[in-house]
Each structure stands twice: as structure tokens, then as C-alpha cells.
Motif scaffolding. Structure first.
Motif, short mmCIF file in Angstrom:
data_model
loop_
_atom_site.label_atom_id
_atom_site.label_comp_id
_atom_site.label_asym_id
_atom_site.label_seq_id
_atom_site.Cartn_x
_atom_site.Cartn_y
_atom_site.Cartn_z
N TYR A 3 -8.06 -7.22 3.29
CA TYR A 3 -9.46 -6.22 3.36
C TYR A 3 -9.37 -5.25 4.68
CZ TYR A 3 -14.08 -6.11 4.96
OH TYR A 3 -15.62 -5.10 5.01
N ASN A 4 -8.77 -5.73 5.51
CA ASN A 4 -8.56 -4.68 6.89
C ASN A 4 -7.85 -3.79 5.95
OD1 ASN A 4 -9.91 -6.59 8.55
ND2 ASN A 4 -8.19 -8.01 8.98
N LEU A 5 -7.59 -3.40 5.20
CA LEU A 5 -5.91 -1.79 4.70
C LEU A 5 -6.81 -1.67 4.08
CD1 LEU A 5 -3.18 -3.61 5.97
CD2 LEU A 5 -4.11 -1.73 7.11
N TYR B 83 -8.95 -3.27 -2.12
CA TYR B 83 -9.12 -3.99 -2.68
C TYR B 83 -10.53 -2.78 -3.51
CZ TYR B 83 -12.78 -3.96 0.35
OH TYR B 83 -14.28 -3.12 1.52
N GLY B 84 -10.97 -3.33 -4.07
CA GLY B 84 -12.45 -2.91 -5.29
C GLY B 84 -11.73 -2.59 -6.52
N PRO B 85 -12.63 -1.04 -7.25
CA PRO B 85 -12.20 -1.51 -8.45
C PRO B 85 -11.03 -0.81 -8.94
CG PRO B 85 -13.64 0.07 -7.85
CD PRO B 85 -13.44 -0.30 -6.64
N LYS B 86 -10.04 -0.78 -7.61
CA LYS B 86 -8.59 0.67 -8.53
C LYS B 86 -7.57 -1.17 -8.36
CE LYS B 86 -9.56 4.96 -7.11
NZ LYS B 86 -9.38 6.22 -6.24
N LYS C 52 0.76 -0.45 0.22
CA LYS C 52 0.04 0.05 0.32
C LYS C 52 1.08 1.34 0.03
CE LYS C 52 -3.91 2.08 2.19
NZ LYS C 52 -5.09 1.85 2.55
N ASN C 53 1.50 1.00 0.81
CA ASN C 53 2.95 2.81 0.73
C ASN C 53 3.64 2.15 -0.57
OD1 ASN C 53 2.42 2.81 3.42
ND2 ASN C 53 4.22 1.72 4.79
N LYS C 54 3.68 1.56 -1.15
CA LYS C 54 4.70 1.69 -2.74
C LYS C 54 3.14 1.85 -3.71
CE LYS C 54 8.90 -0.17 -2.15
NZ LYS C 54 10.02 1.53 -1.93
N ASP C 55 1.75 2.33 -3.27
CA ASP C 55 0.95 2.32 -4.44
C ASP C 55 1.17 0.92 -5.61
OD1 ASP C 55 -1.40 3.72 -5.04
OD2 ASP C 55 -0.79 4.90 -6.70
N VAL C 56 1.34 -0.33 -4.84
CA VAL C 56 0.65 -1.22 -5.44
C VAL C 56 -0.59 -1.53 -5.86
CG1 VAL C 56 1.53 -3.62 -6.50
CG2 VAL C 56 2.90 -1.58 -5.30
N ARG C 57 -1.15 -2.06 -7.33
CA ARG C 57 -2.49 -2.15 -7.70
C ARG C 57 -2.68 -3.41 -8.75
NH1 ARG C 57 -5.50 2.20 -5.86
NH2 ARG C 57 -3.60 4.07 -5.10
N ILE C 58 -1.61 -3.78 -9.20
CA ILE C 58 -1.92 -4.65 -9.46
C ILE C 58 -0.63 -5.70 -9.67
CG2 ILE C 58 -1.48 -5.88 -12.10
CD1 ILE C 58 -3.60 -3.42 -11.93
N GLN D 263 -16.36 -10.61 3.44
CA GLN D 263 -15.40 -9.56 3.76
C GLN D 263 -14.60 -10.38 2.51
OE1 GLN D 263 -14.76 -10.18 7.65
NE2 GLN D 263 -15.75 -7.85 8.44
N ILE D 264 -14.37 -11.34 2.66
CA ILE D 264 -13.15 -11.86 1.38
C ILE D 264 -13.97 -12.44 0.24
CG2 ILE D 264 -11.96 -14.62 0.59
CD1 ILE D 264 -10.32 -12.64 3.50
N GLN D 265 -14.91 -12.66 0.46
CA GLN D 265 -15.45 -12.12 -1.01
C GLN D 265 -15.15 -11.04 -1.54
OE1 GLN D 265 -19.36 -14.34 -0.97
NE2 GLN D 265 -19.52 -14.91 -3.44
N GLU D 266 -15.68 -9.66 -0.10
CA GLU D 266 -15.31 -8.63 -0.76
C GLU D 266 -13.60 -8.71 -1.80
OE1 GLU D 266 -16.94 -4.89 0.50
OE2 GLU D 266 -17.57 -6.51 2.42
N VAL D 267 -13.01 -8.65 -1.41
CA VAL D 267 -11.85 -8.88 -2.04
C VAL D 267 -10.97 -9.40 -3.06
CG1 VAL D 267 -9.05 -9.13 -1.28
CG2 VAL D 267 -10.82 -7.93 0.40
#
Length: 411
Positions: free
Chosen positions: A249-251, A254-257, A225-231, A286-290
Motif C-alpha cells: 500500500y505504502n509503495l 496495488y490496483g487494477p494493474k 517494484k523495480n523489476k515491474d512484477v505485477r503478478i 488501506q489493507i482492503q484496498e490492496v
């Protein structure tokens, strides 16, 4: 009369020829069907972990293949395939113990089917060469197993990471992504896959921003997250994967980005089935959301094809036949690979038997654990096989299945 001295090899050939001849005469005289038994050591996870149900299902598919092959008169007509079952208990040390049990207790095994996991396959496949045993797995994908110096008698009907990684790189290129991250469980299988993937990415000028083994899942995710890795590529078996996904999930990673890419060997509903045993502090939803929309790379289990499988089934008739054979067990995991593995082995043994009879005046029943000539012949025959199995065309290149990779998305 001058006596003739026979060498040890001459005596062995003569004895084998005499044995086959006498058995043939006896069976013909008494009009009975005489078949020699060929025993396969079946190594599957039946207790002690999260894949017990899968192991049982794989075993049933293999036993169904044995039944179907034994019913034919054009494959191994002089033999009856039999299974000897050994539980690996999800443990490499215990599987090694079981392997030693296989080779030290009668009857003599002609080959080994399994194990399921790469980290269990590597020690048993390394040992198998010392007993001249061919081993065929239906699920192990590790690149490490491609080393023919260490694993000369290893085959697999699963597609290996040799094929998966180029597909992963092509997928990234297709979307013009230039930066990715990799999280991997610290096992030989995933370390080899990760190194190879990074090398292929580098050649295509795609930057691996961060590559980490799973130590503390929260720390791993914070670093990404600190390095803004999204893929993100995640290489892990189900328990470790769930730890990472729960931290994601806790951090809020996840999501469209975000795009999560994971192995294709997870079972249907794997996250729901394995969550309770894993001890992870997240709910199924919650896992399913991720993982919503995650991408996997896999081989098709029952491809639609104009070519009919050698076993004679259609997709519909196969599913019905298995339901009847297994008393309703579900279709679980890479089930068609296990069925096809036994068929590949049977065809290999059939071709080997023909060569032995023609060239060495003996047959498969002569096999013992010192018989390097037989297993070398079997390896050559297997590497030249090509047939239509349930999971598509089965052909091998140095033990690795030649096949196509499909990209799937969880929705």
C-alpha cells in the motif's frame, strides 16, 4: 498329561481374547452397556496468537463429531470416543512439549487430531511415529508432510499444496501471463510450496522474475517494484502477509494493474481481525484496498451435492445443529474439515477394530504405544476409505486428501 508351552505372542492373544470374552459375559449378565473409552489427543491453538477463536471453533466441531459418532450403533459400537485437549499456543516448541505430555500421561491416546499450522504439525507428526500414533490435521497443507519416510502416520482432510500448485499454474496459463513473482514467509511449509510452484511454472515456460523470502517487507516490495512484477504469489501466515500488504500500500503496488494471489486458508475478515495484534502501521481500509480482487485457491467448505453426507446432515441442519451445540459460536475457518477429520478417524478405527477381531483375536482397547501392528492396519484402512463428508468426498492417497481445488476472488 503333556503341558503346552505358549509363546509371548500366544499369551498376548489369549489374554486379549479372555478379556474381551469376560467383559462381554459381564455386560450381558448385568444388562448394562459396557463400552471401552478411546481417547483422542486434540492439539489446537487456544491461546498465545491470532487463531485462538479458530482453534476453539475447530475443537467444538471435532467434539460435535465425537458426540454424533458416539450416538450411533453402527460405528465403533463397542467404544466411546473421548477428547483430551492440549493447547499448542501457536508455538512449535510448546506443541512438542504438549505432544510429550500426551504420550507420557494417562490415559493412552489412540490418535491425535491437529495441530492447525504446518510448522507445528511437522515436529509433532515426525514424533508420532515413535509412539505409533496416527495424526490427522484439518488445515495443514505443507508439501513437506507428504514424505512418508518422516511422516508415515500423518493424514489430513485439507487439500495439500500438491493439489494447489497445479491449479495456480493453470490459472496463470489461462490468462496467458508469462512472468510472475513469489514472496514467501521463511518457513519449511512455504519454502517447499514455493520451490514446487517454481518448478511447475518453469515446465510451462512461465518465468519467475523474482522469488524472495520475507526479510524486510519494504525492501521486498521495492525489489518487486523495480523489476515491474505485477503478478504476485504471496505465501505467508496472516501476520507476515499483513506486513507485506501494508508495504504494498505504502509503495503503491496495488490496483487494477496488479494481481495478488494468496493462500485460501485465511479466515473470514482475517485482515481486520488480525491487524491490531500484528502491529502493522496501516488501517483496515488501506489493507482492503490492496487485497481488493485478490485470488485464492481453496477447497469448498460445504459443497452443494446430491450425495448426502454420512453424518446425515443437510447444510442447513448442520449449521443449526452446530449453533445449538456450541451456544452460538461462529462458523470459522476450515470448520467442515475438522468435523470430517474425526469422522475419517472413526471410520478408520472401526475398520481396524473389525480386522483385529477377525485376524488377531483382540480389539482397539489393546493398543499401547509399542503397537506398530495396529497403527499400520489403521493406516491401510484409512488409505482405502471413501465416504461423503460435510466438505465433499473424503478419500486419501498416502495420507493426502484427494479433492478438487476451487479458485475464489475476494470482492
Amino acid at each position: 498329561m503333556r503341558s503346552v508351552r505358549l509363546t509371548a505372542i500366544d499369551k498376548m492373544i489369549f489374554h486379549q481374547f479372555l478379556r474381551v470374552f469376560l467383559i462381554s459375559i459381564a455386560c450381558s449378565s448385568f444388562m448394562v452397556e459396557c463400552k471401552d473409552s478411546l481417547h483422542i489427543g486434540m492439539m489446537q491453538p487456544l491461546t498465545g496468537g491470532y487463531s485462538n477463536e479458530a482453534g476453539l471453533t475447530y475443537l467444538k466441531f471435532a467434539e460435535m463429531a465425537i458426540r454424533d459418532i458416539n450416538a450411533r450403533d453402527d460405528i465403533l459400537a463397542d467404544y466411546e470416543l473421548k477428547s483430551s485437549v492440549y493447547d499448542t499456543q501457536h508455538s512449535a516448541p510448546y506443541a512438542t512439549k504438549q505432544f510429550l505430555e500426551i504420550v507420557t500421561t494417562p490415559p493412552t491416546k489412540i490418535s491425535i487430531f491437529g495441530p492447525v499450522f504446518s510448522y507445528i504439525c511437522t515436529p509433532t507428526a515426525a514424533l508420532s511415529r515413535y509412539w505409533n500414533l496416527l495424526q490427522i490435521s484439518h488445515t495443514a497443507t505443507s508439501m513437506e508432510l507428504t514424505d512418508r519416510k518422516i511422516y508415515p502416520y500423518f493424514f489430513r482432510t485439507a487439500i495439500s499444496d500438491i493439489s494447489y500448485n497445479p491449479a495456480r499454474v493453470s490459472f496463470v496459463q489461462n490468462y496467458n501471463w508469462t512472468k510472475v513473482g513469489v514472496i514467501f514467509e521463511i518457513t519449511d511449509a512455504f519454502i517447499h510450496a514455493t520451490r514446487n510452484l517454481q518448478e511447475l511454472l518453469r515446465k510451462k515456460e512461465i518465468v519467475t522474475v523474482l522469488s524472495e523470502g520475507i526479510t524486510s517487507p519494504d525492501d521486498n516490495i521495492i525489489g518487486f517494484k523495480n523489476k515491474d512484477v505485477r503478478i504476485i504469489f504471496l505465501f505467508a501466515y496472516s501476520p507476515k502477509a499483513l506486513e507485506i500488504l501494508c508495504s504494498a500500500y505504502n509503495l503503491d503496488m496495488y490496483g487494477p494493474k496488479y494481481v495478488w494471489m494468496m493462500p485460501g486458508f485465511y479466515y473470514k475478515n482475517w485482515f481486520a481481525d488480525d491487524l491490531q495484534e500484528s502491529g502493522v502501521n496501516c488501517t483496515v481500509s488501506q489493507i482492503q484496498e490492496v487485497i481488493e480482487g485478490y485470488v485464492s485457491f481453496e477447497n469448498e467448505l460445504l459443497p452443494v451435492s446430491n450425495e448426502k453426507p454420512l453424518a446425515g446432515y443437510t447444510i442447513k441442519s448442520f449449521k443449526a445443529a452446530f449453533a445449538n451445540f456450541s451456544n452460538g459460536l461462529p462458523l470459522y475457518g476450515s470448520y467442515s474439515y475438522s468435523y470430517d477429520a474425526i469422522w475419517a478417524l472413526a471410520l478408520g478405527l472401526n475398520g481396524t477394530d473389525e480386522i483385529l477381531k477377525q485376524q488377531q483375536f483382540r480389539n482397539l482397547s489393546s493398543f499401547n504405544y509399542n503397537d506398530s501392528a495396529l497403527v499400520e492396519t489403521l493406516v491401510d484402512v484409512m488409505n482405502n476409505l471413501s465416504f461423503i463428508g460435510l466438505s465433499g468426498r473424503i478419500a486419501f492417497d498416502k495420507g493426502n486428501r484427494i479433492g478438487n481445488v476451487i479458485v475464489a476472488q475476494y470482492q
